[in-house]
Design a protein around this motif. Sequence first.
Motif, PDB file in Angstrom:
ATOM      1  N   ALA A  60       0.585  -1.499   0.215  1.00 28.06           N
ATOM      2  CA  ALA A  60       0.143  -0.173  -0.172  1.00 28.06           C
ATOM      3  C   ALA A  60       0.721   1.414   0.005  1.00 28.06           C
ATOM      4  O   ALA A  60       1.020   1.654  -0.838  1.00 28.06           O
ATOM      5  N   ASP A  61       1.675   1.194   0.860  1.00 27.88           N
ATOM      6  CA  ASP A  61       2.817   2.012   1.064  1.00 27.88           C
ATOM      7  C   ASP A  61       3.473   2.666  -0.664  1.00 27.88           C
ATOM      8  O   ASP A  61       3.522   3.971  -0.996  1.00 27.88           O
ATOM      9  N   ALA A  67      -3.901   2.579  -2.931  1.00 30.24           N
ATOM     10  CA  ALA A  67      -4.215   1.761  -2.515  1.00 30.24           C
ATOM     11  C   ALA A  67      -4.739   1.278  -1.134  1.00 30.24           C
ATOM     12  O   ALA A  67      -4.236   0.264  -0.825  1.00 30.24           O
ATOM     13  N   GLU A  68      -5.217   2.323  -0.400  1.00 26.05           N
ATOM     14  CA  GLU A  68      -5.095   1.991   1.284  1.00 26.05           C
ATOM     15  C   GLU A  68      -6.218   0.645   1.492  1.00 26.05           C
ATOM     16  O   GLU A  68      -6.434  -0.122   2.036  1.00 26.05           O
ATOM     17  N   PRO A  69      -7.245  -0.284   0.569  1.00 23.03           N
ATOM     18  CA  PRO A  69      -7.763  -1.295   0.687  1.00 23.03           C
ATOM     19  C   PRO A  69      -6.764  -2.368   1.080  1.00 23.03           C
ATOM     20  O   PRO A  69      -6.801  -3.370   1.699  1.00 23.03           O
ATOM     21  N   ASN A 130       8.461   0.667  -6.906  1.00 22.55           N
ATOM     22  CA  ASN A 130       8.496   1.187  -5.778  1.00 22.55           C
ATOM     23  C   ASN A 130       8.297  -0.550  -5.968  1.00 22.55           C
ATOM     24  O   ASN A 130       8.364  -0.871  -4.132  1.00 22.55           O
ATOM     25  N   GLN A 131       6.781  -1.598  -5.813  1.00 23.41           N
ATOM     26  CA  GLN A 131       7.167  -2.858  -5.674  1.00 23.41           C
ATOM     27  C   GLN A 131       7.988  -3.660  -6.377  1.00 23.41           C
ATOM     28  O   GLN A 131       8.147  -4.741  -5.920  1.00 23.41           O
ATOM     29  N   ARG A 132       8.084  -3.072  -7.904  1.00 22.29           N
ATOM     30  CA  ARG A 132       9.445  -4.335  -7.864  1.00 22.29           C
ATOM     31  C   ARG A 132      10.895  -4.208  -7.048  1.00 22.29           C
ATOM     32  O   ARG A 132      11.075  -4.700  -6.859  1.00 22.29           O
ATOM     33  N   ALA A 133      11.011  -2.809  -5.866  1.00 23.38           N
ATOM     34  CA  ALA A 133      11.844  -2.687  -4.663  1.00 23.38           C
ATOM     35  C   ALA A 133      11.598  -4.103  -4.095  1.00 23.38           C
ATOM     36  O   ALA A 133      12.154  -4.298  -3.266  1.00 23.38           O
ATOM     37  N   LEU A 134       9.721  -3.330  -3.459  1.00 24.75           N
ATOM     38  CA  LEU A 134       9.812  -3.998  -2.375  1.00 24.75           C
ATOM     39  C   LEU A 134       9.654  -5.924  -2.485  1.00 24.75           C
ATOM     40  O   LEU A 134      10.209  -6.524  -2.033  1.00 24.75           O
TER      41      LEU A 134
END
Length: 172
Positions: A60-61, A67-69, A130-134
């Motif tokens: 979400a972050d 993306a709060e859900p 961000n998602q790739r790094a996460l």
Amino acid sequence: MDAIQTIMSRRSVRQFTDQPITPEQLQVILDAATSGPSCVYAQDWDFIVVRDRAMLNRMADGNGRPAEPLRSCNVGILICGNLERAFPPAQDYWIIDGAIAGQNLVLAAAAQGIGSVWLGTYPQMERVENQRALFGLPEHIVPHSLIALGYPAEEEPRAKKPLPDCIHYEHW
């Protein structure tokens, strides 16, 4: 629930209860996601299934306020395009293939009484990165979208907007 009823009654759910989704229900949802068409049957998608609350919060972050859900859902799924499996002459079809997989996924959830909301990632490159790094994704895996799944906590569905004048027959 029949297909037309599922399509017509599916809605985006942004608040979820803590009722768990069973492994069997999740398997049906994932089977549906991979049962749709893909360009020349490339099956150029991959899915990351997340139940860990800390990771859902980090997802979400990484995608920002819309993306709060993910913070209240039971399962989050990151749909990714796999460029190594994409159709070489028209590699960007992975984007459409990911959207079809996402639509099948939310419809399979709705058919089982499970709520969902699609959360866009691609083509907003900050979200993609961000998602790739996460998740430590290699370069050939591109985050497409996030789906939050869970049992709806919302009482009333949002009213559908009236259909705009967007249907044309025979000519514009």
